[in-house]
Design a protein around this motif. Structure first.
Motif, PDB file in Angstrom:
ATOM      1  N   PHE A  20       5.803  48.310  58.478  1.00 37.37           N
ATOM      2  CA  PHE A  20       6.571  47.436  57.592  1.00 37.37           C
ATOM      3  C   PHE A  20       7.250  48.245  56.488  1.00 37.37           C
ATOM      4  O   PHE A  20       8.430  48.036  56.178  1.00 37.37           O
ATOM      5  N   VAL A  21       6.508  49.172  55.889  1.00 37.49           N
ATOM      6  CA  VAL A  21       7.050  49.999  54.809  1.00 37.49           C
ATOM      7  C   VAL A  21       8.274  50.781  55.294  1.00 37.49           C
ATOM      8  O   VAL A  21       9.326  50.772  54.651  1.00 37.49           O
ATOM      9  N   LEU A  22       8.148  51.451  56.431  1.00 42.27           N
ATOM     10  CA  LEU A  22       9.261  52.258  56.954  1.00 42.27           C
ATOM     11  C   LEU A  22      10.438  51.380  57.345  1.00 42.27           C
ATOM     12  O   LEU A  22      11.598  51.737  57.112  1.00 42.27           O
ATOM     13  N   ASP A  23      10.165  50.221  57.920  1.00 45.02           N
ATOM     14  CA  ASP A  23      11.228  49.295  58.290  1.00 45.02           C
ATOM     15  C   ASP A  23      11.963  48.803  57.042  1.00 45.02           C
ATOM     16  O   ASP A  23      13.192  48.718  57.024  1.00 45.02           O
ATOM     17  N   THR A  24      11.227  48.513  55.979  1.00 41.87           N
ATOM     18  CA  THR A  24      11.817  48.044  54.726  1.00 41.87           C
ATOM     19  C   THR A  24      12.639  49.154  54.072  1.00 41.87           C
ATOM     20  O   THR A  24      13.743  48.927  53.590  1.00 41.87           O
ATOM     21  N   GLU A  25      12.090  50.358  54.098  1.00 41.96           N
ATOM     22  CA  GLU A  25      12.756  51.509  53.473  1.00 41.96           C
ATOM     23  C   GLU A  25      14.084  51.844  54.154  1.00 41.96           C
ATOM     24  O   GLU A  25      15.044  52.236  53.495  1.00 41.96           O
ATOM     25  N   THR A  26      14.142  51.712  55.470  1.00 40.71           N
ATOM     26  CA  THR A  26      15.342  52.099  56.218  1.00 40.71           C
ATOM     27  C   THR A  26      16.272  50.927  56.485  1.00 40.71           C
ATOM     28  O   THR A  26      17.332  51.110  57.083  1.00 40.71           O
ATOM     29  N   ASP A  29      20.052  47.016  53.907  1.00 42.88           N
ATOM     30  CA  ASP A  29      20.202  46.510  52.537  1.00 42.88           C
ATOM     31  C   ASP A  29      19.459  47.355  51.509  1.00 42.88           C
ATOM     32  O   ASP A  29      19.620  47.138  50.310  1.00 42.88           O
ATOM     33  N   ASN A  30      18.629  48.299  51.958  1.00 37.61           N
ATOM     34  CA  ASN A  30      17.807  49.086  51.032  1.00 37.61           C
ATOM     35  C   ASN A  30      18.121  50.580  51.027  1.00 37.61           C
ATOM     36  O   ASN A  30      18.068  51.213  49.978  1.00 37.61           O
ATOM     37  N   ARG A  31      18.411  51.158  52.157  1.00 40.12           N
ATOM     38  CA  ARG A  31      18.447  52.621  52.256  1.00 40.12           C
ATOM     39  C   ARG A  31      19.493  53.301  51.374  1.00 40.12           C
ATOM     40  O   ARG A  31      19.317  54.443  50.992  1.00 40.12           O
ATOM     41  N   GLN A  60       2.127  32.981  50.626  1.00 38.36           N
ATOM     42  CA  GLN A  60       1.934  32.559  52.006  1.00 38.36           C
ATOM     43  C   GLN A  60       1.414  33.717  52.868  1.00 38.36           C
ATOM     44  O   GLN A  60       1.191  33.561  54.060  1.00 38.36           O
ATOM     45  N   GLY A  61       1.227  34.895  52.258  1.00 38.34           N
ATOM     46  CA  GLY A  61       0.717  36.055  52.975  1.00 38.34           C
ATOM     47  C   GLY A  61       1.775  36.868  53.687  1.00 38.34           C
ATOM     48  O   GLY A  61       1.472  37.808  54.417  1.00 38.34           O
ATOM     49  N   GLU A  62       3.042  36.539  53.445  1.00 39.86           N
ATOM     50  CA  GLU A  62       4.152  37.251  54.079  1.00 39.86           C
ATOM     51  C   GLU A  62       4.450  38.528  53.289  1.00 39.86           C
ATOM     52  O   GLU A  62       4.583  38.492  52.064  1.00 39.86           O
ATOM     53  N   GLN A  63       4.554  39.653  53.985  1.00 41.52           N
ATOM     54  CA  GLN A  63       4.916  40.907  53.325  1.00 41.52           C
ATOM     55  C   GLN A  63       6.380  40.825  52.900  1.00 41.52           C
ATOM     56  O   GLN A  63       7.250  40.537  53.719  1.00 41.52           O
ATOM     57  N   VAL A  64       6.626  41.085  51.611  1.00 44.70           N
ATOM     58  CA  VAL A  64       7.997  40.989  51.112  1.00 44.70           C
ATOM     59  C   VAL A  64       8.517  42.310  50.562  1.00 44.70           C
ATOM     60  O   VAL A  64       9.712  42.450  50.325  1.00 44.70           O
ATOM     61  N   GLY A  65       7.636  43.305  50.370  1.00 42.94           N
ATOM     62  CA  GLY A  65       8.088  44.590  49.852  1.00 42.94           C
ATOM     63  C   GLY A  65       6.926  45.521  49.590  1.00 42.94           C
ATOM     64  O   GLY A  65       5.794  45.253  50.006  1.00 42.94           O
ATOM     65  N   ASN A  86      12.161  45.594  48.145  1.00 43.38           N
ATOM     66  CA  ASN A  86      11.877  44.275  48.702  1.00 43.38           C
ATOM     67  C   ASN A  86      12.682  44.050  49.972  1.00 43.38           C
ATOM     68  O   ASN A  86      13.875  44.359  50.022  1.00 43.38           O
ATOM     69  N   LYS A  87      12.044  43.500  50.958  1.00 43.22           N
ATOM     70  CA  LYS A  87      12.709  43.106  52.195  1.00 43.22           C
ATOM     71  C   LYS A  87      13.361  41.743  52.004  1.00 43.22           C
ATOM     72  O   LYS A  87      14.409  41.468  52.540  1.00 43.22           O
ATOM     73  N   ILE A  88      12.695  40.890  51.224  1.00 43.91           N
ATOM     74  CA  ILE A  88      13.206  39.549  50.943  1.00 43.91           C
ATOM     75  C   ILE A  88      13.771  39.554  49.525  1.00 43.91           C
ATOM     76  O   ILE A  88      13.065  39.837  48.569  1.00 43.91           O
ATOM     77  N   LYS A  89      15.045  39.245  49.406  1.00 41.11           N
ATOM     78  CA  LYS A  89      15.727  39.336  48.120  1.00 41.11           C
ATOM     79  C   LYS A  89      16.146  37.952  47.609  1.00 41.11           C
ATOM     80  O   LYS A  89      16.211  37.002  48.370  1.00 41.11           O
ATOM     81  N   GLY A  90      16.410  37.883  46.307  1.00 42.45           N
ATOM     82  CA  GLY A  90      16.951  36.670  45.728  1.00 42.45           C
ATOM     83  C   GLY A  90      15.932  35.598  45.383  1.00 42.45           C
ATOM     84  O   GLY A  90      16.309  34.471  45.068  1.00 42.45           O
TER      85      GLY A  90
END
Length: 167
Positions: A20-26, A29-31, A60-65, A86-90
């Motif tokens: 999840f961390v690597l997916d979020t980092e790359t 919208d983030n990289r 809700q237990g969802e990873q957001v960042g 953050n993977k989920i923004k706004g």
């Protein structure tokens, strides 16, 4: 270690969270806005006493960042917010995470200064940091080479007495 508010839970990152961390980092919208670590660098950070690597989850237990703090053993008592992504923004998750991190640092460590750098064109992040009390210190001109061109970094910080004066 768990840090929480009414909308978020921050918990220590585990090996199983690294995809999840690597997916979020790359993520596209983030990289552009953050540095990139290898899986090995993230793995090493999980056992380094100078670093705290945290997963951000909504209620809700969802990873957001995720968040990485460095400098926990710094003799100058300065902790760096190395990365917050953050993977989920706004939804206010970034601002809420920063509030939780600042509160935890100043209430659970003897840190004098919390600081970070942010790419000068990342207006959204700068706004979040300033909204939770960080103060502009200066610009490190052309200090980061992204593989194609140089970029400037803005340094912001929050001192213990500034935090205590705002609570």
């Amino acid at each position: 270690m768990v840090i929480q508010s009414s909308i978020l839970v921050l918990r220590k990152t585990e090996i199983t969270d690294l995809s999840f961390v690597l997916d979020t980092e790359t993520d596209l919208d983030n990289r552009t806005f953050i540095g990139q670590w290898t899986v090995e660098q993230h793995q090493e950070s999980l056992t380094n006493e100078d670093i705290i690597h945290l997963i951000i989850e909504n209620k809700q237990g969802e990873q957001v960042g995720y968040v990485i703090l460095t400098g926990l053993l710094d003799s100058n008592k300065a902790v760096c917010v190395k990365r917050i992504t953050n993977k989920i923004k706004g939804r206010g998750y970034g601002k809420e995470t920063m509030k939780l991190i600042i509160k935890w640092i100043f209430e659970n460590t003897d840190t004098h200064r919390v600081w970070l750098d942010v790419k000068d064109f990342n207006q959204r992040a700068k706004h979040v940091y300033e909204s939770v009390g960080f103060i502009y210190e200066g610009t490190l001109r052309d200090s980061y080479f992204n593989g194609k061109k140089f970029e400037s970094l803005v340094v912001l910080s929050l001192l213990r007495h500034e935090y205590l004066g705002s609570t």
